[in-house]
Design an enzyme around this catalytic site. Structure first.
Site, PDB file in Angstrom:
ATOM      1  N   GLY A  18       0.862  -1.186   0.000  1.00 37.55           N
ATOM      2  CA  GLY A  18       0.000   0.000   0.000  1.00 37.55           C
ATOM      3  C   GLY A  18       0.897   1.235   0.000  1.00 37.55           C
ATOM      4  N   GLY A  19       2.082   1.072  -0.586  1.00 37.40           N
ATOM      5  CA  GLY A  19       3.120   2.113  -0.546  1.00 37.40           C
ATOM      6  C   GLY A  19       2.802   3.368  -1.325  1.00 37.40           C
ATOM      7  N   LEU A  35      -1.618   6.927   3.802  1.00 39.46           N
ATOM      8  CA  LEU A  35      -0.876   6.712   5.052  1.00 39.46           C
ATOM      9  C   LEU A  35       0.623   6.602   4.780  1.00 39.46           C
ATOM     10  CD1 LEU A  35      -1.105   6.137   8.143  1.00 39.46           C
ATOM     11  CD2 LEU A  35      -1.054   3.722   7.555  1.00 39.46           C
ATOM     12  N   ARG A  52       2.279   7.905   2.313  1.00 41.13           N
ATOM     13  CA  ARG A  52       2.851   9.192   1.896  1.00 41.13           C
ATOM     14  C   ARG A  52       2.905  10.194   3.042  1.00 41.13           C
ATOM     15  NH1 ARG A  52      -0.349  11.522  -1.553  1.00 41.13           N
ATOM     16  NH2 ARG A  52      -1.914   9.900  -1.553  1.00 41.13           N
ATOM     17  N   ARG A  88      -0.774  -1.973  -5.916  1.00 44.32           N
ATOM     18  CA  ARG A  88      -1.375  -2.428  -7.167  1.00 44.32           C
ATOM     19  C   ARG A  88      -1.008  -1.537  -8.345  1.00 44.32           C
ATOM     20  NH1 ARG A  88      -7.626  -3.277  -6.434  1.00 44.32           N
ATOM     21  NH2 ARG A  88      -7.232  -1.150  -5.819  1.00 44.32           N
ATOM     22  N   HIS A 104      -1.122   4.457  16.926  1.00 44.12           N
ATOM     23  CA  HIS A 104      -0.026   5.424  16.972  1.00 44.12           C
ATOM     24  C   HIS A 104      -0.061   6.299  18.225  1.00 44.12           C
ATOM     25  CE1 HIS A 104      -3.036   7.953  14.964  1.00 44.12           C
ATOM     26  NE2 HIS A 104      -2.406   8.968  15.524  1.00 44.12           N
ATOM     27  N   GLU A 154     -10.856  17.175  17.975  1.00 42.82           N
ATOM     28  CA  GLU A 154     -10.361  17.639  16.680  1.00 42.82           C
ATOM     29  C   GLU A 154     -11.206  18.834  16.253  1.00 42.82           C
ATOM     30  OE1 GLU A 154      -9.299  14.251  13.849  1.00 42.82           O
ATOM     31  OE2 GLU A 154     -10.677  13.309  15.263  1.00 42.82           O
ATOM     32  N   HIS A 187      -7.895   4.345  20.347  1.00 42.32           N
ATOM     33  CA  HIS A 187      -6.982   5.331  20.936  1.00 42.32           C
ATOM     34  C   HIS A 187      -7.329   5.683  22.386  1.00 42.32           C
ATOM     35  CE1 HIS A 187      -5.526   5.595  16.956  1.00 42.32           C
ATOM     36  NE2 HIS A 187      -6.457   6.382  16.480  1.00 42.32           N
ATOM     37  N   LYS A 199     -15.242  15.489  16.460  1.00 40.77           N
ATOM     38  CA  LYS A 199     -14.759  16.335  15.366  1.00 40.77           C
ATOM     39  C   LYS A 199     -15.474  17.679  15.415  1.00 40.77           C
ATOM     40  CE  LYS A 199     -13.318  12.680  12.317  1.00 40.77           C
ATOM     41  NZ  LYS A 199     -11.899  13.042  12.354  1.00 40.77           N
TER      42      LYS A 199
HETATM   43  P1  NAD Z   1      -5.358   4.458   0.520  1.00 39.25           P
HETATM   44  O1  NAD Z   1      -6.641   4.059  -0.115  1.00 39.25           O
HETATM   45  O2  NAD Z   1      -4.863   5.833   0.334  1.00 39.25           O
HETATM   46  O3  NAD Z   1      -4.205   3.471   0.005  1.00 39.25           O
HETATM   47  C1  NAD Z   1      -4.393   2.099  -0.133  1.00 39.25           C
HETATM   48  C2  NAD Z   1      -3.168   1.465  -0.749  1.00 39.25           C
HETATM   49  O4  NAD Z   1      -3.435   0.078  -0.915  1.00 39.25           O
HETATM   50  C3  NAD Z   1      -2.779   1.993  -2.128  1.00 39.25           C
HETATM   51  O5  NAD Z   1      -1.373   2.018  -2.218  1.00 39.25           O
HETATM   52  C4  NAD Z   1      -3.336   0.913  -3.059  1.00 39.25           C
HETATM   53  O6  NAD Z   1      -2.611   0.797  -4.287  1.00 39.25           O
HETATM   54  C5  NAD Z   1      -3.110  -0.325  -2.225  1.00 39.25           C
HETATM   55  N1  NAD Z   1      -3.965  -1.435  -2.619  1.00 39.25           N
HETATM   56  C6  NAD Z   1      -5.317  -1.470  -2.687  1.00 39.25           C
HETATM   57  N2  NAD Z   1      -5.724  -2.697  -3.129  1.00 39.25           N
HETATM   58  C7  NAD Z   1      -4.606  -3.430  -3.317  1.00 39.25           C
HETATM   59  C8  NAD Z   1      -4.357  -4.763  -3.763  1.00 39.25           C
HETATM   60  N3  NAD Z   1      -5.336  -5.597  -4.108  1.00 39.25           N
HETATM   61  N4  NAD Z   1      -3.085  -5.176  -3.831  1.00 39.25           N
HETATM   62  C9  NAD Z   1      -2.057  -4.356  -3.505  1.00 39.25           C
HETATM   63  N5  NAD Z   1      -2.232  -3.094  -3.091  1.00 39.25           N
HETATM   64  C10 NAD Z   1      -3.490  -2.637  -3.009  1.00 39.25           C
HETATM   65  O7  NAD Z   1      -5.500   4.090   2.061  1.00 39.25           O
HETATM   66  P2  NAD Z   1      -4.673   4.700   3.302  1.00 39.25           P
HETATM   67  O8  NAD Z   1      -5.361   5.926   3.755  1.00 39.25           O
HETATM   68  O9  NAD Z   1      -3.236   4.777   2.951  1.00 39.25           O
HETATM   69  O10 NAD Z   1      -4.928   3.609   4.426  1.00 39.25           O
HETATM   70  C11 NAD Z   1      -4.322   2.333   4.458  1.00 39.25           C
HETATM   71  C12 NAD Z   1      -4.754   1.603   5.725  1.00 39.25           C
HETATM   72  O11 NAD Z   1      -4.318   2.346   6.855  1.00 39.25           O
HETATM   73  C13 NAD Z   1      -6.275   1.493   5.870  1.00 39.25           C
HETATM   74  O12 NAD Z   1      -6.572   0.292   6.535  1.00 39.25           O
HETATM   75  C14 NAD Z   1      -6.634   2.664   6.770  1.00 39.25           C
HETATM   76  O13 NAD Z   1      -7.806   2.439   7.498  1.00 39.25           O
HETATM   77  C15 NAD Z   1      -5.425   2.698   7.679  1.00 39.25           C
HETATM   78  N6  NAD Z   1      -5.168   4.003   8.279  1.00 39.25           N
HETATM   79  C16 NAD Z   1      -4.982   5.108   7.512  1.00 39.25           C
HETATM   80  C17 NAD Z   1      -4.707   6.325   8.106  1.00 39.25           C
HETATM   81  C18 NAD Z   1      -4.452   7.554   7.281  1.00 39.25           C
HETATM   82  O14 NAD Z   1      -4.123   8.580   7.894  1.00 39.25           O
HETATM   83  N7  NAD Z   1      -4.554   7.505   5.974  1.00 39.25           N
HETATM   84  C19 NAD Z   1      -4.649   6.436   9.507  1.00 39.25           C
HETATM   85  C20 NAD Z   1      -4.839   5.283  10.269  1.00 39.25           C
HETATM   86  C21 NAD Z   1      -5.094   4.085   9.644  1.00 39.25           C
END
Ligand code: NAD
Length: 483
Positions: free
Chosen positions: A17-18, A22, A24, A51, A178, A216, A240, A331
């Site tokens: 999910g790079g 999250l 970035r 993906r 976190h 928030e 949290h 919020k």
């Molecule tokens: P996002 O939708 O921005 O990113 C998802 C990532 O997963 C993307 O890189 C996408 O390409 C990849 N992905 C999706 N389907 C895929 C597959 N079949 N195979 C491989 N890669 C796949 O989501 P996010 O906001 O980065 O969140 C990721 C996780 O972290 C979620 O579970 C979210 O609830 C959790 N989270 C996010 C935050 C935040 O601040 N964004 C905070 C706490 C928790």
């Protein structure tokens, strides 16, 4: 002064999910800062996997932009950034198919600790775990990091735990919250268990009540669809706030090691009384002239999901029977401010008479926006005006006491990622803890469906008036929400 950078062995970190939000906003900037601090030893590498089809060059460009946007002051270190980017590569990988897995297997180094950060939705955790094993990467050197939400109720959390346990030992699973990585949260433990001063008073004989606020000022923003399926109870309270609650209420563990600490946290959750409907208030923010209402933002005009929740919890054990814990989160509140306040009881008798007023010691652990610990003590107002008492804060804010260098501590993600590499699970949630937290919150959430819809509250307020009444009826008051 001892260096705060504890070296770690070279490692491989794979962010699955790079390309996501999250990765970035948090994970990549955190790694960059640890790199600059000298904590990514020679030979370490970071592999982004997702993906999206792209090559390493395009990914490095994306990482560079993410660091420019979210990396803070360090982002200006162009030489450091160039060297950091050289450690990064990218593999197109499908969690649900075979694409990329052989390439990933070939890219990771077998003599390194390998951490796989599942930065994807929980519906993919099982697929990822299975494929890591199928492709020979789930050995003893492998650790997985999973993000919240860890389930949406007890049944789904159990299911997730079961799936992960098929492929990994509990000692390899790092469930991130976190909030536990915050410097002050760990300092809370140091203050409690490192000093003789506080622990003898840390009980219902001396503590009147404890408040935990995570406020928030922003609304749900672009996360409306996700948030509306979740709500404040699932999104914040169950994880949290419950974690903070456990740390403040737990018995002293015999050792500061993962299982001793987590055993004590679990006991707190198990000692919680079931929550009664009159001890919980839910709210939903209304529109202002310039900002849309909750319902408008989540595009669901009948939504009964709460954007605010306040509750009063009681722990039935020897230490805390009779001391209520008031927790609230929401919020679009007045300010972004999070704190834990331990409010001590009044002195048993005032020798200074009625005019001296009521003075209480309050230990405040501030988590957001600035971290620090403050103890309110009562002293004599200086001057010739007789014995007038005032409260002054003994400020234990680290920048003051430790100097600017020592107070420049890593953020939560930096610390937690390094703990994964070191194999230290103390600040991560164990499977049984997460299940116990859901077991407590499930009946409350079930009540929501049956009960009244959330109460409206004004943007910029402290939540619905009924939340104020929740604590007022006990002759107490919430602390002002202020940064
Ligand atoms: P996002 O939708 O921005 O990113 C998802 C990532 O997963 C993307 O890189 C996408 O390409 C990849 N992905 C999706 N389907 C895929 C597959 N079949 N195979 C491989 N890669 C796949 O989501 P996010 O906001 O980065 O969140 C990721 C996780 O972290 C979620 O579970 C979210 O609830 C959790 N989270 C996010 C935050 C935040 O601040 N964004 C905070 C706490 C928790």
């Amino acid at each position: 002064m001892v260096s705060r950078v504890i070296p770690v062995e070279p490692f491989d970190l794979v962010i699955i999910g790079g390309t996501g939000d999250l990765a970035r906003r948090k994970i990549l900037p955190a790694l960059f800062r640890r790199y600059l601090a000298g904590q990514m030893g020679k030979g370490s590498q970071v592999i982004g996997a997702a993906r999206t089809e792209m090559d390493t060059e395009a990914y490095r460009q994306m990482v560079s932009e993410a660091i420019a946007e979210f990396g803070g002051a360090e982002a200006k270190n162009k030489t450091g950034l160039k060297k950091f980017l050289a450690l990064i590569s990218y593999i197109t990988l499908d969690a649900k198919g075979d694409t990329g897995w052989e390439a990933l297997h070939d890219a990771v180094q077998t003599d390194h600790v390998r951490a796989f950060y599942f930065s994807v939705g929980p519906s993919l955790f099982g697929d990822l775990a299975k494929r890591l094993q199928k492709h020979g990467m789930a050995d003893d050197q492998c650790r997985i990091v999973v993000e919240k939400p860890f389930g949406r109720d007890l049944a789904s959390a159990r299911e997730l735990n079961k799936v992960l346990a098929r492929y990994f030992d509990e000692s390899q699973i790092y469930r991130i919250d976190h909030y536990l990585g915050k410097e002050t949260v760990q300092n809370l433990m140091a203050v409690r268990f490192g000093n003789m001063l506080f622990e003898p008073l840390w009980n219902s004989q001396y503590v009147d009540h404890i408040q935990i606020t995570v406020a928030e000022s922003v609304g749900v923003g672009g996360r409306g669809e996700y948030y509306d399926r979740s709500g404040a109870m699932r999104d914040m309270m169950q994880n949290h706030l419950m974690q903070l609650f456990c740390l403040i209420a737990m018995e002293p563990p015999a050792k500061f090691d993962p299982d001793s600490v987590r055993d004590e946290k679990l006991k707190v959750i198990r000692a919680l009384d079931p929550l009664r409907p009159e001890n919980i208030v839910r709210g939903q923010y209304e529109a202002t002239e310039t900002r849309p209402s909750y319902r408008k933002q989540v595009e669901n005009r009948d939504s009964t999901t709460e954007s605010f929740v306040a509750l009063k919890a009681n722990i039935s054990n020897w230490r805390w029977a009779g001391t209520p814990f008031y927790l609230r989160t929401g919020k679009r509140l007045r300010e972004r401010a999070s704190e834990i306040a331990v409010v001590f009881k009044d002195a048993p008798h005032s020798i200074f008479g009625e005019d001296a007023g009521r003075h209480r010691n309050i230990l405040t652990i501030k988590l957001q926006p600035n971290e620090g610990i403050e103890l309110g003590v009562t002293i004599k107002e200086p001057g010739p005006g007789g014995m007038r008492l005032i409260d002054v804060p003994l400020d234990m804010t680290f920048a003051e006491a430790l100097g600017p260098d020592q107070a420049d501590f890593p953020d939560a993600y930096e610390r937690l990622i390094m703990d994964v590499i070191r194999g230290n699970q103390t600040l991560f949630m164990r499977g049984d803890e997460v299940e116990a937290a859901w077991a407590w919150t499930d009946p409350i959430i079930a009540e929501f469906k049956e009960g009244e819809p959330p109460l409206p509250y004004a943007t910029g307020s402290s939540g619905p008036d009924e939340a104020l009444a929740l604590i007022h009826r006990d002759g107490r008051a919430w602390r002002e929400i202020k940064a």
